[in-house]
Design a protein around this motif. Sequence first.
Motif, PDB file in Angstrom:
ATOM      1  N   ARG A  34      29.409  49.672  47.866  1.00  9.84           N
ATOM      2  CA  ARG A  34      29.854  50.173  46.569  1.00  9.84           C
ATOM      3  C   ARG A  34      28.997  49.515  45.500  1.00  9.84           C
ATOM      4  O   ARG A  34      28.997  48.282  45.349  1.00  9.84           O
ATOM      5  CB  ARG A  34      31.320  49.823  46.373  1.00  9.84           C
ATOM      6  CG  ARG A  34      31.923  50.301  45.066  1.00  9.84           C
ATOM      7  CD  ARG A  34      32.435  51.699  45.169  1.00  9.84           C
ATOM      8  NE  ARG A  34      33.306  52.002  44.028  1.00  9.84           N
ATOM      9  CZ  ARG A  34      33.098  52.994  43.181  1.00  9.84           C
ATOM     10  NH1 ARG A  34      32.055  53.784  43.343  1.00  9.84           N
ATOM     11  NH2 ARG A  34      33.924  53.232  42.198  1.00  9.84           N
ATOM     12  N   TYR A  88      37.117  47.433  35.681  1.00 10.81           N
ATOM     13  CA  TYR A  88      37.082  47.245  37.132  1.00 10.81           C
ATOM     14  C   TYR A  88      37.473  45.815  37.494  1.00 10.81           C
ATOM     15  O   TYR A  88      37.153  44.872  36.774  1.00 10.81           O
ATOM     16  CB  TYR A  88      35.680  47.540  37.680  1.00 10.81           C
ATOM     17  CG  TYR A  88      35.116  48.859  37.220  1.00 10.81           C
ATOM     18  CD1 TYR A  88      35.706  50.061  37.586  1.00 10.81           C
ATOM     19  CD2 TYR A  88      33.987  48.904  36.384  1.00 10.81           C
ATOM     20  CE1 TYR A  88      35.197  51.273  37.149  1.00 10.81           C
ATOM     21  CE2 TYR A  88      33.473  50.106  35.952  1.00 10.81           C
ATOM     22  CZ  TYR A  88      34.082  51.290  36.335  1.00 10.81           C
ATOM     23  OH  TYR A  88      33.580  52.483  35.895  1.00 10.81           O
ATOM     24  N   ASN A  89      38.137  45.700  38.643  1.00 11.40           N
ATOM     25  CA  ASN A  89      38.531  44.402  39.161  1.00 11.40           C
ATOM     26  C   ASN A  89      38.200  44.321  40.647  1.00 11.40           C
ATOM     27  O   ASN A  89      38.810  45.022  41.461  1.00 11.40           O
ATOM     28  CB  ASN A  89      40.033  44.161  38.955  1.00 11.40           C
ATOM     29  CG  ASN A  89      40.398  43.961  37.503  1.00 11.40           C
ATOM     30  OD1 ASN A  89      40.169  42.894  36.936  1.00 11.40           O
ATOM     31  ND2 ASN A  89      40.960  44.995  36.888  1.00 11.40           N
ATOM     32  N   GLU A  90      37.175  43.536  40.978  1.00 15.58           N
ATOM     33  CA  GLU A  90      36.772  43.280  42.361  1.00 15.58           C
ATOM     34  C   GLU A  90      36.564  44.581  43.147  1.00 15.58           C
ATOM     35  O   GLU A  90      37.058  44.745  44.261  1.00 15.58           O
ATOM     36  CB  GLU A  90      37.812  42.395  43.053  1.00 15.58           C
ATOM     37  CG  GLU A  90      37.977  41.047  42.382  1.00 15.58           C
ATOM     38  CD  GLU A  90      38.882  40.099  43.146  1.00 15.58           C
ATOM     39  OE1 GLU A  90      39.496  40.528  44.148  1.00 15.58           O
ATOM     40  OE2 GLU A  90      38.972  38.920  42.748  1.00 15.58           O
ATOM     41  N   GLU A  91      35.756  45.492  42.569  1.00 16.05           N
ATOM     42  CA  GLU A  91      35.556  46.809  43.175  1.00 16.05           C
ATOM     43  C   GLU A  91      34.160  47.028  43.755  1.00 16.05           C
ATOM     44  O   GLU A  91      33.974  47.935  44.572  1.00 16.05           O
ATOM     45  CB  GLU A  91      35.840  47.914  42.152  1.00 16.05           C
ATOM     46  CG  GLU A  91      37.278  47.971  41.679  1.00 16.05           C
ATOM     47  CD  GLU A  91      37.540  49.155  40.776  1.00 16.05           C
ATOM     48  OE1 GLU A  91      36.900  50.213  40.976  1.00 16.05           O
ATOM     49  OE2 GLU A  91      38.375  49.032  39.859  1.00 16.05           O
ATOM     50  N   ASP A  93      30.340  45.837  45.526  1.00 15.30           N
ATOM     51  CA  ASP A  93      29.551  44.890  46.308  1.00 15.30           C
ATOM     52  C   ASP A  93      28.350  44.403  45.509  1.00 15.30           C
ATOM     53  O   ASP A  93      27.929  43.254  45.658  1.00 15.30           O
ATOM     54  CB  ASP A  93      29.064  45.553  47.601  1.00 15.30           C
ATOM     55  CG  ASP A  93      30.208  45.991  48.486  1.00 15.30           C
ATOM     56  OD1 ASP A  93      30.876  45.117  49.064  1.00 15.30           O
ATOM     57  OD2 ASP A  93      30.446  47.219  48.590  1.00 15.30           O
ATOM     58  N   LYS A 119      33.304  42.203  43.845  1.00 17.35           N
ATOM     59  CA  LYS A 119      34.141  41.636  44.896  1.00 17.35           C
ATOM     60  C   LYS A 119      33.770  40.166  45.078  1.00 17.35           C
ATOM     61  O   LYS A 119      32.652  39.756  44.731  1.00 17.35           O
ATOM     62  CB  LYS A 119      33.910  42.380  46.209  1.00 17.35           C
ATOM     63  CG  LYS A 119      34.276  43.858  46.181  1.00 17.35           C
ATOM     64  CD  LYS A 119      33.905  44.516  47.508  1.00 17.35           C
ATOM     65  CE  LYS A 119      34.199  46.007  47.492  1.00 17.35           C
ATOM     66  NZ  LYS A 119      33.794  46.665  48.767  1.00 17.35           N
ATOM     67  N   GLY A 122      30.211  39.136  45.820  1.00 18.06           N
ATOM     68  CA  GLY A 122      29.366  40.251  45.419  1.00 18.06           C
ATOM     69  C   GLY A 122      28.135  39.795  44.669  1.00 18.06           C
ATOM     70  O   GLY A 122      28.045  38.654  44.193  1.00 18.06           O
TER      71      GLY A 122
END
Length: 249
Positions: A34, A88-91, A93, A119, A122
């Motif tokens: 991602r 976004y939160n930890e979405e 790579d 993530k 990430g």
Amino acid sequence: MERNTVQTEPCKTNLFAEYGKSLMVHVDMSPGQRILDLGCGTGALTAELAKNGANVLGIDNSAEKIVKARFSHPELMFAEIDALELPYNEEFDTVFSNSVFHWIPNVDRLLAEIRRALKPGGKLVCEFGAASNIATMRQAFAAACARRGREYRERFYCPTPDEFFDRLKAAGFEPERVLEFDRQTPLPGGAEGLRRWVRCFLADELSVFGAAVQEQILSEVETACRPLLWNGEEFVVDYRRLRAVAFRG
């Protein structure tokens, strides 16, 4: 970890999208990955990031560019989003960004937003202007403004490798590499290339002057830059780039 290493990259083309492809060697673009393309523009690099099967989202704060990106690449996902307000939160790579960070002075907030979007573990992969980027033109333009009683205040964020390394650490990243290098870049437009560049990228600074004075400033900048940047056919700009790869700690 590589830090404050000076390299030289030969000039290939004046297209930033083409330059951005060399940055992709640091990105895992395999299926299932991602990726967020931050500052995607019209989507040329977003398409490159997605061609091996990665799940890529391109974002930009320009509605016009997002419209063009969707038209050019209807199979991909794009959204008009401010880089300083990422929802976004930890979405992701990887967060990938080419030639964008120098437009965003609030780099601490930018890095915090990017870290939250990644993530755990990430990767951030980015490239943008380094401290002495376009120094010849900036100095010539500042001198022309000073002759008219105005101070040219730098609005681009162009750090040294050490400064950006420290900012990454402070934001919770573990830098793998922070490199700077020269990238001599020809401007399109032949003899008019330099004037067009200044009118585009220093439009706000020029706008405080009347039309006649603007022409005088452009002429003075061209005269000052010609001995160093003119190769007989086109102006070749002294871009200096900073490339960083860092992991969310």
